[in-house]
Design an enzyme around this catalytic site. Sequence first.
Site, PDB file in Angstrom:
ATOM      1  CB  THR A  69       0.787  -0.543   4.786  1.00 61.35           C
ATOM      2  OG1 THR A  69      -0.762  -0.198   4.965  1.00 61.35           O
ATOM      3  CG2 THR A  69       1.563  -0.142   6.184  1.00 61.35           C
ATOM      4  CD  GLU A 272      -1.836   3.929  -0.651  1.00 64.98           C
ATOM      5  OE1 GLU A 272      -1.825   5.064  -0.191  1.00 64.98           O
ATOM      6  OE2 GLU A 272      -2.778   3.126  -0.561  1.00 64.98           O
TER       7      GLU A 272
END
Length: 293
Positions: A69, A272
């Site tokens: 995030t 990610e």
Amino acid sequence: MDKIALFYNPVAGGGTFHTRLDTIISIMQEAGLQVVPWRIRNNKQLLTDMAAMDLEGFHTIIAAGGDGTVHGVVNAMMHLGIKVPLGIFPIGTANDTARNLGISTDLEGYCRVITDGQAEPVDLGKINQSYFINIASAGFMTEVAHQVSPKSKNLLGKGAYYLSGALKLSEMKSFELRVEVDGQSFICNAFLFLLLNGKGAGGFNEIVPTAAMQDGLLDLMIIKDGSPAQLLSALRKSLVGEHLEDSVIIYVQGKKFRLETTPNIETDLDGEAGHPLPWDIEVIKHGIQVRVP
């Protein structure tokens, strides 16, 4: 009243963050800050959402979630040229970026960083057209991390990564890694490489004990192809911070890197999925302001 944009990941931390919103809003209002919450759908959509908002002049833009995030919010801010301090509410699995910056995982603690902390300059890494704030990696543990489900992460926390890694040890395969760093080059066979801005990642707090997020340098650690006994020896040394001198470890610092592998392998940026190699990397010294204790 100054405004705070709160971008939160609704599934991080077991999906319970929404239950904390009233307490957060209360703390911020007492400090004279208005909270503007935004529920993140995904990191790709985040860029579009932030582009439609007038965020210049805000007190802070907060990323509430895990390292992925934070990665999404940082990239959106950099691509949009938003010059507002970043705040971090570490409610994810590993929370490496927050840990490296000394940000508490306690609700009261991370709120007070926003109300009472200081905005300090922090370096970023830039790979092609993407940014990372803590780590860029590829190899064995990268592949393992991408196979861990959100449900497992919420249930087991960091243990989900360790368990998955242990189950996949017999499948470890090395790859050829070609490295250029500040004009110097070398080739080796490796299981994993980690390009770090901070000291730790993946829940390991001292991968590079001397790394600093404000020094204008990135730290590359490579685990070379070795026997099980050699790898276990390096692991034991890591427990007392002596692994960087081990024979299966290559460690270098630099400002510009080029990394290529054969065959092509999975990559990771701040938790990610990353872009395919090869990578051209540079450090952006003091590329973003972050609120810290």
